[in-house]
Write a protein that holds these residues in place. Structure first.
Motif, short mmCIF file in Angstrom:
data_model
loop_
_atom_site.label_atom_id
_atom_site.label_comp_id
_atom_site.label_asym_id
_atom_site.label_seq_id
_atom_site.Cartn_x
_atom_site.Cartn_y
_atom_site.Cartn_z
N SER A 1421 0.84 -1.21 0.00
CA SER A 1421 0.00 0.00 0.00
C SER A 1421 0.87 1.25 0.00
CB SER A 1421 -0.91 0.00 1.23
OG SER A 1421 -1.78 -1.10 1.19
N PRO A 1422 0.28 2.42 -0.40
CA PRO A 1422 1.06 3.66 -0.36
C PRO A 1422 1.36 4.09 1.08
CG PRO A 1422 -0.92 3.86 -1.72
CD PRO A 1422 -1.05 2.61 -0.92
N VAL A 1423 2.34 4.96 1.19
CA VAL A 1423 2.63 5.59 2.48
C VAL A 1423 1.61 6.72 2.68
CG1 VAL A 1423 4.36 6.87 3.82
CG2 VAL A 1423 5.05 4.98 2.30
N ALA A 1424 1.25 6.94 3.94
CA ALA A 1424 0.20 7.91 4.24
C ALA A 1424 0.59 9.31 3.76
CB ALA A 1424 -0.08 7.93 5.73
N PRO A 1425 -0.39 10.10 3.21
CA PRO A 1425 -0.10 11.52 2.93
C PRO A 1425 0.26 12.25 4.24
CG PRO A 1425 -2.13 10.80 1.89
CD PRO A 1425 -1.74 9.73 2.85
N ARG A 1426 0.85 13.40 4.10
CA ARG A 1426 1.25 14.16 5.31
C ARG A 1426 0.88 15.63 5.13
NH1 ARG A 1426 6.33 16.41 3.99
NH2 ARG A 1426 7.22 15.48 2.07
N ASP A 1427 0.96 16.33 6.28
CA ASP A 1427 0.72 17.79 6.32
C ASP A 1427 -0.65 18.14 5.75
OD1 ASP A 1427 3.27 17.87 7.31
OD2 ASP A 1427 4.20 18.45 5.39
N LEU A 1428 -1.69 17.50 6.26
CA LEU A 1428 -3.04 17.83 5.83
C LEU A 1428 -3.45 19.17 6.44
CD1 LEU A 1428 -5.71 17.11 4.47
CD2 LEU A 1428 -6.34 15.84 6.54
N ILE A 1429 -3.87 20.11 5.59
CA ILE A 1429 -4.25 21.46 6.01
C ILE A 1429 -5.67 21.71 5.55
CG2 ILE A 1429 -3.75 23.92 5.80
CD1 ILE A 1429 -0.83 23.15 5.26
N LEU A 1430 -6.50 22.25 6.45
CA LEU A 1430 -7.88 22.57 6.13
C LEU A 1430 -8.05 24.08 6.12
CD1 LEU A 1430 -9.70 20.02 8.47
CD2 LEU A 1430 -9.07 19.73 6.08
N SER A 1431 -8.85 24.59 5.21
CA SER A 1431 -9.17 26.04 5.17
C SER A 1431 -10.61 26.19 4.72
CB SER A 1431 -8.23 26.76 4.20
OG SER A 1431 -8.34 26.23 2.89
N LYS A 1432 -11.29 27.17 5.33
CA LYS A 1432 -12.70 27.41 5.05
C LYS A 1432 -12.86 28.48 3.99
CE LYS A 1432 -15.66 27.68 8.30
NZ LYS A 1432 -16.41 28.08 9.52
N THR A 1433 -13.89 28.31 3.17
CA THR A 1433 -14.30 29.34 2.23
C THR A 1433 -15.76 29.63 2.53
OG1 THR A 1433 -15.00 27.77 0.54
CG2 THR A 1433 -12.68 28.44 0.51
N LEU A 1434 -16.33 30.45 1.67
CA LEU A 1434 -17.72 30.85 1.91
C LEU A 1434 -18.67 29.67 1.77
CD1 LEU A 1434 -19.67 33.21 2.44
CD2 LEU A 1434 -19.83 33.53 -0.05
N SER A 1435 -18.34 28.71 0.84
CA SER A 1435 -19.27 27.61 0.58
C SER A 1435 -18.67 26.24 0.74
CB SER A 1435 -19.81 27.75 -0.87
OG SER A 1435 -18.74 27.67 -1.79
N SER A 1436 -17.37 26.15 1.11
CA SER A 1436 -16.75 24.82 1.16
C SER A 1436 -15.54 24.84 2.08
CB SER A 1436 -16.32 24.38 -0.24
OG SER A 1436 -15.38 25.28 -0.76
N VAL A 1437 -15.00 23.63 2.23
CA VAL A 1437 -13.76 23.41 2.98
C VAL A 1437 -12.69 23.00 1.99
CG1 VAL A 1437 -12.63 22.11 4.80
CG2 VAL A 1437 -15.04 22.74 5.02
#
Length: 1773
Positions: A1421-1437
């Motif tokens: 299997s692949p290695v896990a992604p890293r540095d997940l960043i979330l940001s909000k907008t007016l209608s979505s994430v």
């Protein structure tokens, strides 16, 4: 130049000499040059004489010209020249010659003229006696070259014709005679006279010759025919009697004609043209009748019984019958008694072909003869046939019988053999029988109790014999008899002699038991022994306390006492009793028992704890714990068994060992599966059986016995067929390997076995026959058979002996030598053929010889005598080396030639005539002769001699000898146009040999010969294999003919030359070796010294006569069909093989019994069948138990064809012609089928049935075969007495086709009609290839392949899974029943190992297949992604991350998952959310690697906090998740709606649209509202009151639920429902527009909880919505799958729960506690059960709760004190 050349003028055809003589030293050489440029080449016409002169012979006009002569030597050269002038005179160079022409053909008379071109000439033809020349007409004319041609010559054209040439250059006349020949006229006055006695079968034929056709008659041909009323036409049925009657004869006597026959004759004449027409038939003459002159043919006989002989014959040959056969006289007498008169039998039926002679003396040789008779008397008797009647039974008993008792079981018998004259056969021995009297139906009858056979004495068959008879009963009275027996049966029984065997000790007593048992006494009762073996004298009773010998007491009783009361016993004490009987001989076997005083014996208890050890082939050790003995000693242990073939319990053995705890069980069968049970027996009776042991299998052992009924029959000279009864399946005692056949040559005369044995293994254990081939011919073999399995082989069978058939000798005679005795004779001597290579009875020898240096056929001389070992070869070639070989022959044909060939050379002799004598060069005055070495030089050629003389002159012109290397000579100074005779002779050491004389004609005008006339074929000269034709020679071209060449063609095919050169002096030829009934044409070519002529015109097409078939039939096979008849099969010949006479074609079957001295088959009985297409016949009434030899040959009216090789058959054995009847098959279990049948009809068994073969073949199986394989038929063999049999160990749920056949010693009978039966269903095997795919953190898909062995109809599969390691928080076993081979499993714990098992179901569940799997990442299997960043907008994430390594494969996509946090919601609702919230899949991308993703708020719940994670996946699996510590709070629903409206135009905003709509309908609404309010106001008040009352009665939980529903309905939250595990249901999918699947929560941050489905799948529908399979509200969907999609099982899956499955309204919110009260249950709206997954546990304990899960059920342990929450639900929502 002494004499220079001078001009020369000469006439053409003459010789010319040009001189050129010079003087010089040395002598000058000479060269002649023609016309200054061309050297004169020397030839037969140009020769340079010794003087240098040039001699030109037979000059021609082309020879004229300048000739230059050059003489030269070392001193110089001189030359001279001269002209040669040629004067051409007018002359006839090819005059006419005497010509003979066949009537009707064209005659040509040549007249070729030579003249100077400038001189004219004239040719006229005159006929003798006429003064005017012949004028051209339509038939006669003169050709341009002067040749006279007369077409269609006739007799009037005969005469002399003259050719007259006139010209200024000279005149010449030449004459020739024309003769016309034709076929001779028929003779006349043909008369026939019968000669007087004793020549009454001779006839004198006379005739008067007719006109000879101008050609002398060469011979006469005599033909005859038998006049018959059936063929009145006088032109038919003529047969040539004589073909070469001298032309000078006018009568001839014909001898040896058939008596009682009417004849006619006719005569035809033959001249050089051919055969003329036959004469008119003569007068009719009838020969008188005579007695038959020949005996009946094929006379044979054989013994039918001890007093009967059956004879067979065929009528005499046609030529020997001499009239109508009226009957037969058969006579016979004892062989060797020549003075005894014959006994006669008159057989008056002419058609009878056999006769049974009766009332003969038993076992005696008779001489039998037969003759035919007609009106004239009895004919010739056949040679006497020596026939012996069969053996009979002895007519007298043995005498002087004495019997003496030796002991209690044996007696000695003595007797004197009967008179040999009364034995009536070969004494096979004596039977000694012991008889006892028994009362049967009120009468005493003797029954045989014992019998033995004793062979006769070989030393003195008449002396008294003694034998011992053992195995008799003790102290028993017997009547002893003795009889003598032969092969046919037993003789007369002797007088009975009584004897009593001696007394012995008795057997043990019987029926021992105890009665009136008290503390102080007991009564012992018994019965006398079964066999007293004498006179009982009393009983002894001994008893003691058990294990205390010192307390032993003994009491003696009389023989009449059978009970005893024993007193003074101690209470409750075990006593041992022993009772035995007595005779005067002694004490018998004691009987013992143990009882306990004061306690009444009862039935014992069954043994327990049975165990097995020491498992052997025939025994096993059984260990056990004895049960209660019933207050009495155990008298015996009874062991019962059950096998796979016999499911009923049967007693295997009984053992008497009272104190045993271990028994050795015997009597078991090797390689058999058993179960045993044990019961105990005391004086009261037997206990109940114990529990059975486990199944066990005995080990293998050697087969039980060798095959029975081993018989051997000879099939051919090198083959023996061995037959036997195969072993049954239970008799093999192991895995069968087959049968080992050992065979070896036996020489009884030598008394020892000289040859080592050979063996062959037959791997088919069901086989019952085998053919041994490659054997020695005419050799006696001994055959033994062993049955072999994996352990070894059985003992050998009884030996069977048989001799191979007779054959041709396989080796030539020894010591062959050959010696020349003269130039044409050789004496050959030889020895005998080695005994082992004779292969039969030698009938004679053949000596083959051939010259080694010549291509000649091999010749042979036959010596028809097996006692002659020398012969003289005559008429051999002289001085030739021959190779000589000798062979011996039997009645079946020629044997092998002796080796090496013997080389011998005949003596030298005078030579034969030189060969190929010819004249290549001939002129008017010269002839050159050449020759070759003689064809028969007969030695070394030393010289040749040539002589010649003028033909017709007695004076010798010339004679000269030549060395052997010179084979040419030139004769000169001959006279022109004359015939000369040249003779050439060769000389060897022994003198001059034969002379070759040839003619030559001196002329310059030789030419190739004229073609002969058309070959003439006479009808009488046409035979089946040869045709004689004649011709008229053409002109020889002034060069005598040397030979003729004949060509023929067959059936209009190509012309083929015949190799033989035909003598030029003959004018007829016989072509031999032709095919019968075939068309032929011939043509002829003449050859002289100048070469061959053209071929004559071909003859007419003629067809050879029909003939007997030249090809024998093939495929001869003889099959016995009953014990006295056989069917003969062969391949019929095609029509073209009958040589033109297929209409009268048929087949002749010759047969005879085989004996040590067989006769020729031509003299044996025969059966004729007509018709060329017949291919079988039945021979019946054959003698039983005899070997017959049979051949088949085709025949037609022309005669018989070649016979087939003999086919041997044993008559007396025939395979059954009927099949087993009423065959029935029934399935007993999944692996057993029971067969039942009836034997074949008695009339169709053809002997004793030895057994049955059962053939069974799979016709349908639930499991497929491997590629390239196919079902093979299996065979089992059962005994002849069986009429039922169980086929066991069959495949389950499989259809079989079953057939039976019966077999006897002759072989297998026909199979019965097939019956089809199908075994019952069984449990399937384990499923195959259990595998997992699409593994995520919380779900996976499990799949498998169907079982290899279905064993029935698969109803479904049971899938069970649980965590591998037990965990109190979530460890729970889940079972799911599915109908297909895949299952999607949801809501698993993350990174937990589960054990999956799958079982298939038919009538029950089969064994399971099990595999482990761990949720989460897999290998690769692949290695896990890293540095997940979330940001909000007016209608979505907005999500952003960095990819890791892709693993073993490229990244295919990502899983986007979300989980809600408990912020912002009332605490009373989410108090337990921390433990139960789960990750929900939002989307699964499939576009490969990416680093950004946008989640729309529309697919999330408003005013909710979410955390997110990203999981990458490739084809090997998923990576570990990438988490973000931050959480996102989604805006409220109101904010989302208004925020969206701010970006819309006014006409698209809600307020504008609502206002517009309200304005349009306000009036209608107001009117309707008023009407509705007034009409329904009362109803509304009642409902409101009821609702208020229900609300007041609600519990706190229900009020909270109602409040929440009210809140959501007012705030528009109904479009999205948050369930107990954070699963969102939304009307749309937002920007993604995708459906997502629920995923289980992570275990990283949450506590462990049991595996359970998502609460989103727990749906409670209303009654209306329960009829639908989908949500009708378009605004109510979820980021999870639809309820029907949570699990990927089929709609056909169903629940096995005891509670009804329900669906709930997806919009209902229910507060779920572990203990659900009844009132809350009643509020749920029920629906009908829906077939879907069924989940259940192995047990449902009291207090467990059952809930509907997506159409299935979950059963949860909810017993008291259980802390386990309800799987799949929070404590409340």
């Amino acid at each position: 130049m002494e004499q220079p050349p001078q001009n020369v003028t000469a006439l053409d055809g003459k010789d010319a000499t040009i001189s050129c003589r010079a003087v010089g030293a040395p002598n000058p050489n000479i060269t002649w040059i023609y016309n200054e440029t061309q050297l004169v080449e020397l030839s037969s016409r140009f020769q340079i004489l010794e003087s240098g002169d040039l001699l030109i012979s037979s000059i021609r006009a082309a020879d004229a010209g300048l000739y230059i002569c050059v003489r030269a030597n070392e001193a110089g050269s001189v030359k001279g020249e001269a002209y040669l002038s040629v004067l051409v005179r007018t002359q006839i160079i090819q005059p006419p010659v005497n010509t003979t022409v066949l009537l009707g053909l064209t005659a040509t008379l040549q007249c070729k003229v030579s003249s100077d071109p400038s001189v004219p000439y004239n040719i006229d033809w005159y006929r003798e006696g006429q003064s005017t020349p012949i004028v051209n007409s339509q038939r006669v004319g003169v050709q341009a070259d002067g040749q006279l041609e007369i077409q269609a010559v006739r007799a009037s054209d005969v005469g002399t014709y003259a050719c007259v040439v006139t010209s200024p250059g000279g005149n010449e006349t030449r004459s020739a005679m024309l003769s016309v020949i034709e076929l001779p006229f028929p003779p006349s006055n043909v008369r026939v006279e019968r000669l007087p006695e004793p020549h009454q079968r001779s006839i004198n034929v006379s005739w008067t010759p007719g006109f000879d056709g101008n050609s002398p008659i060469d011979k006469f041909i005599i033909q005859r025919r038998e006049v018959s009323e059936l063929v009145p036409d006088p032109l038919l049925n003529w047969i040539t009697e004589l073909t070469n009657v001298s032309a000078d004869q006018r009568w001839i006597v014909l001898d040896n004609l058939k008596a009682a026959t009417v004849y006619q004759f006719r005569v035809s004449a033959v001249n050089r043209v051919g055969e003329g027409s036959p004469s008119e038939p003569s007068n009719i003459v009838e020969l008188p009748q005579e007695a038959p002159s020949g005996p009946p043919v094929g006379f044979v006989g054989s013994a039918r019984s001890m007093s009967e002989i059956i004879t067979q014959w065929q009528p005499p040959l046609e030529e020997h019958r001499n009239g109508q056969i009226l009957g037969y006289i058969l006579r016979y007498r004892l062989y060797g008694y020549n003075n005894v008169p014959w006994s006669y039998q008159n057989i008056t039926n002419e058609a009878q072909r056999n006769f049974l002679i009766q009332e003969l003396i038993t076992w005696k040789d008779y001489i039998v003869q037969i003759a035919a008779y007609n009106n004239m008397g009895v004919g010739v008797y056949t040679e006497g046939a020596k026939i012996k009647t069969k053996e009979g039974v002895p007519e007298a008993p043995p005498t002087n019988l004495r019997v003496l008792a030796l002991n209690s079981t044996a007696v000695q018998i003595s007797w004197t053999p009967p008179n040999p004259q009364q034995i009536n056969g070969i004494n096979q021995g004596y039977k000694i029988q012991a008889w006892q009297q028994h009362l049967i139906e009120g009468e005493y009858q003797d029954l045989e109790k014992r019998m033995i056979t004793v062979p006769p004495s070989l030393i003195d068959p008449l002396a008294e014999q003694t034998a011992t008879l053992n195995g008799l009963d003790k102290y028993a009275k017997y009547n002893i008899t003795v009889l003598c027996f032969t092969d046919p049966g037993d003789g007369v029984i002797s007088q009975k002699v009584s004897v009593m065997t001696k007394e012995d000790v008795p057997d043990e007593i019987t029926a021992l038991h105890f009665d009136d048992i008290s503390d102080r006494s007991v009564t012992v009762l018994w019965a006398p022994p079964r066999h007293a073996n004498g006179v009982l004298t009393g009983y002894t009773v001994r008893y003691q306390m058990r294990d205390r010998p010192e307390t032993m007491k003994s009491i003696n009783l009389t023989a009449e006492d059978t009970q005893l009361t024993v007193n003074q016993l101690q209470a409750t004490t075990h006593y041992w009793f022993e009772i035995c009987a007595w005779t005067r001989i002694g004490r018998g076997t004691p009987k013992t028992a143990t009882i306990q005083s004061g306690v009444e014996p009862v039935l014992p208890h069954a043994p327990t704890n049975l165990a097995l050890s020491n498992i052997e082939a025939f025994s096993v050790v059984l260990q056990f714990t004895p049960g209660f003995d019933g207050n009495s000693s155990i008298t015996k242990w009874k062991v019962e068994a059950q096998t796979a073939r016999n499911m009923t319990w049967f007693t295997i053995c009984e053992i008497s060992d009272p104190d045993a705890e271990t028994l050795t069980v015997t009597g078991l069968m090797p390689f058999t599966q058993y179960r045993l049970r044990l019961s105990a027996t005391n004086v009261v009776g037997s206990s109940r059986p114990s529990e059975p042991t486990k199944d066990f299998q005995t080990i293998q052992a050697r087969p039980m016995h060798a095959p029975y009924n081993v018989t051997v029959r000879a099939m051919s000279a090198q083959q023996l067929r061995v037959r036997w009864i195969p072993l049954q399946q239970t008799e093999w005692f192991g895995n069968p390997r087959g049968y080992n056949i050992s065979y070896r040559q036996v020489d009884h005369k030598a008394g020892t076995i000289k040859h080592p044995p050979r063996s062959t293994l037959i791997e088919d254990h069901t086989a019952n026959s085998h053919v041994l081939d490659g054997l020695e011919e005419w050799t006696l073999y001994e055959v033994l058979i062993n049955a072999c399995n994996d352990v070894g082989c059985s003992r050998a069978s009884n030996a069977a002996e048989e001799r191979t058939r007779e054959a041709t000798p396989s080796y030539g005679p020894l010591e062959v030598e050959a010696n020349a005795t003269s130039s044409t004779t050789v004496v050959v001597r030889w020895g005998e053929v080695p005994r082992q290579h004779r292969n039969g009875q030698i009938e004679g020898y053949k000596v083959f010889y051939a010259a080694t240096d010549r291509v000649v056929p091999v010749l042979h001389k036959t010596i028809p005598n097996n006692s002659s070992f020398t012969t003289t070869l005559t008429e051999l070639k002289k001085y030739v080396v021959y190779h000589v070989q000798v062979l011996a022959y039997t009645r079946l044909g020629d044997g092998a030639l002796s080796t090496p060939p013997i080389r011998v050379q005949t003596f030298e002799d005078t030579p034969g005539a030189p060969s190929n004598v010819s004249f290549p060069d001939v002129t008017f005055s010269m002839a050159r002769i050449i020759w070759d070495v003689p064809d028969d030089p007969n030695g070394e050629i030393l010289a040749y001699q040539v002589t010649y003389t003028l033909n017709g002159s007695a004076n010798l012109n010339y004679s000269r000898e030549f060395p052997p290397s010179d084979r040419t000579f030139r004769a000169t100074q001959l006279l022109p146009e004359r015939y000369y005779t040249f003779s050439v002779t060769a000389q060897t050491r022994l003198g001059w040999g034969k002379t070759a004389s040839v003619l030559v004609y001196t002329t310059n005008n030789r030419d190739r010969p004229q073609a002969p006339s058309v070959p003439q074929v006479s009808r009488s000269q046409i035979q089946a294999h040869q045709i004689t034709f004649s011709w008229t020679p053409g002109r020889d071209g002034f060069a005598p003919l040397r030979y003729y060449t004949v060509q023929m063609r067959e059936n209009e095919g190509p012309w083929q030359p015949l190799p033989e050169r035909v003598d030029p002096l003959v004018s007829s030829y016989t072509a031999v070796g032709l095919k019968p009934y075939t068309t032929y044409q011939f043509r002829i070519q003449a050859t002289n010294d100048l070469g061959p002529s053209a071929f004559s015109r071909e003859s007419i097409v003629v067809r050879t006569l029909p003939a007997a078939p030249a090809v024998g039939v093939g495929g001869l096979k003889v099959v016995p069909i009953t014990t006295t008849s056989v069917r003969v099969h062969w391949s019929a010949l095609e029509t073209g093989m009958w040589n033109g006479d297929a209409a009268t074609g048929g087949y002749r079957i010759l047969y005879q019994q085989l004996s040590d001295f067989p006769t020729a088959l031509q003299s044996t009985p025969k059966t004729d069948v007509m018709g060329i297409n017949v291919n079988s016949v039945v021979l019946s009434d054959l003698t039983q138990d005899r070997n017959y030899e049979i051949v088949v040959l085709p025949f037609n009216s022309q005669g018989p064809g070649p016979a087939t090789p003999p086919a041997a058959v044993y008559v007396g054995e025939a395979v059954p012609t009927g099949e087993p009847r009423a065959v029935d098959a029934a399935a007993i279990s999944s692996t057993e089928v029971r067969l039942r049948w009836k034997p074949p009809k008695q009339s169709m068994q053809n002997g004793d049935i030895l057994g049955y073969k059962i053939f069974y073949l799979v016709t349908y199986s639930p499991q497929a075969l491997e590629p390239g394989r196919k079902w093979e038929e299996e065979i089992e063999v059962v005994s002849a007495t069986a009429t039922s049999h169980s086929l066991v160990f069959l495949d389950k749920y499989t259809e079989y086709r079953i057939q039976l056949l019966a077999f006897n010693p002759a072989g297998d009978g026909p199979r019965s009609a097939p019956v089809t039966v199908k075994t019952l269903q069984g449990v399937p095997s384990a499923p195959l290839n259990l595998r997992f795919s699409d593994i995520t953190m919380q779900s996976l898909e499990v799949s498998w392949d169907p079982p290899k062995f279905l064993n029935g109809e698969i109803l479904g599969y049971l899938v069970t899974y649980e965590t591998t390691e037990e965990n109190e928080k979530f460890s729970k076993q889940v079972k799911q029943k599915v109908s297909n081979t895949t299952l999607r499993v949801q809501n698993l714990e993350e990174e937990v190992t589960y054990t999956f098992t799958v079982r298939a179901q038919t009538i029950d569940y089969g064994p399971a297949v099990s595999e482990n799997v761990t949720t989460g990442p897999q290998d690769g299997s692949p290695v896990a992604p890293r540095d997940l960043i979330l940001s909000k907008t007016l209608s979505s994430v907005e999500m952003h991350w960095i990819n890791g390594p892709s693993g073993r494969g490229p990244i295919l996509g990502y899983l986007i998952e979300a989980k809600k946090r408990e912020k912002g919601e009332p605490s009373f609702i989410f108090s337990q959310l921390t433990d139960d919230s789960r990750w929900t899949k939002i989307d699964q991308t499939k576009k490969g690697p990416m680093q950004d993703y946008t989640v729309s708020y529309h697919i999330l719940m408003p005013s909710t906090a979410y955390t997110f994670r990203v999981i990458a996946y490739n084809r090997y699996g998923i990576s570990f998740p990438a988490y973000c510590k931050d959480s996102i709070l989604t805006p409220s629903k109101l904010h989302l709606e208004y925020g969206y409206l701010q970006h819309k135009p006014f006409y698209r905003q809600t307020w504008f649209m609502v206002s517009l709509a309200a304005t349009s309908i306000v009036i209608i609404v107001m009117v309707i509202a008023v009407l509705c309010v007034k009409s329904k106001s009362y109803k509304y008040k009642q409902e409101a009151q009821k609702t208020l009352e229900e609300s007041m009665a609600m519990s706190i939980d229900e009020r909270q639920e109602l409040a929440l529903e009210l809140y959501r309905s007012r705030h528009g939250v109904g479009t999205g429902t948050l369930n107990s595990v954070g699963t969102l249901r939304s009307g749309t999918l937002g920007t993604l527009g995708r459906k997502s699947t629920n995923r289980p929560p992570t275990s990283a941050q949450l506590g462990k909880s049991p595996p359970r489905p998502s609460p989103a799948s727990v749906a409670y529908h209303s009654d209306e919505e329960s009829l639908k399979c989908y949500d009708e509200n378009p605004d109510d969907s979820s980021v999870t799958e639809k309820p029907s999609e949570v699990s990927s099982s089929e709609a056909s899956q169903h629940s096995e729960s005891e509670n009804e499955s329900v669906r709930s309204d997806p919009h209902s919110f229910v507060n779920h506690y572990a203990n659900v009260n009844d009132s809350l249950r009643q509020s749920w709206k029920k629906t009908k059960p829906v077939r879907n997954y069924s989940s259940y546990t192995d047990s449902e304990p009291e207090g467990s709760a059952v809930m509907s899960l997506n159409g299935g059920q979950i059963i949860v342990n909810n017993m008291a004190r259980s802390r386990a929450p309800l799987p799949g639900f929070s404590s409340f929502v």
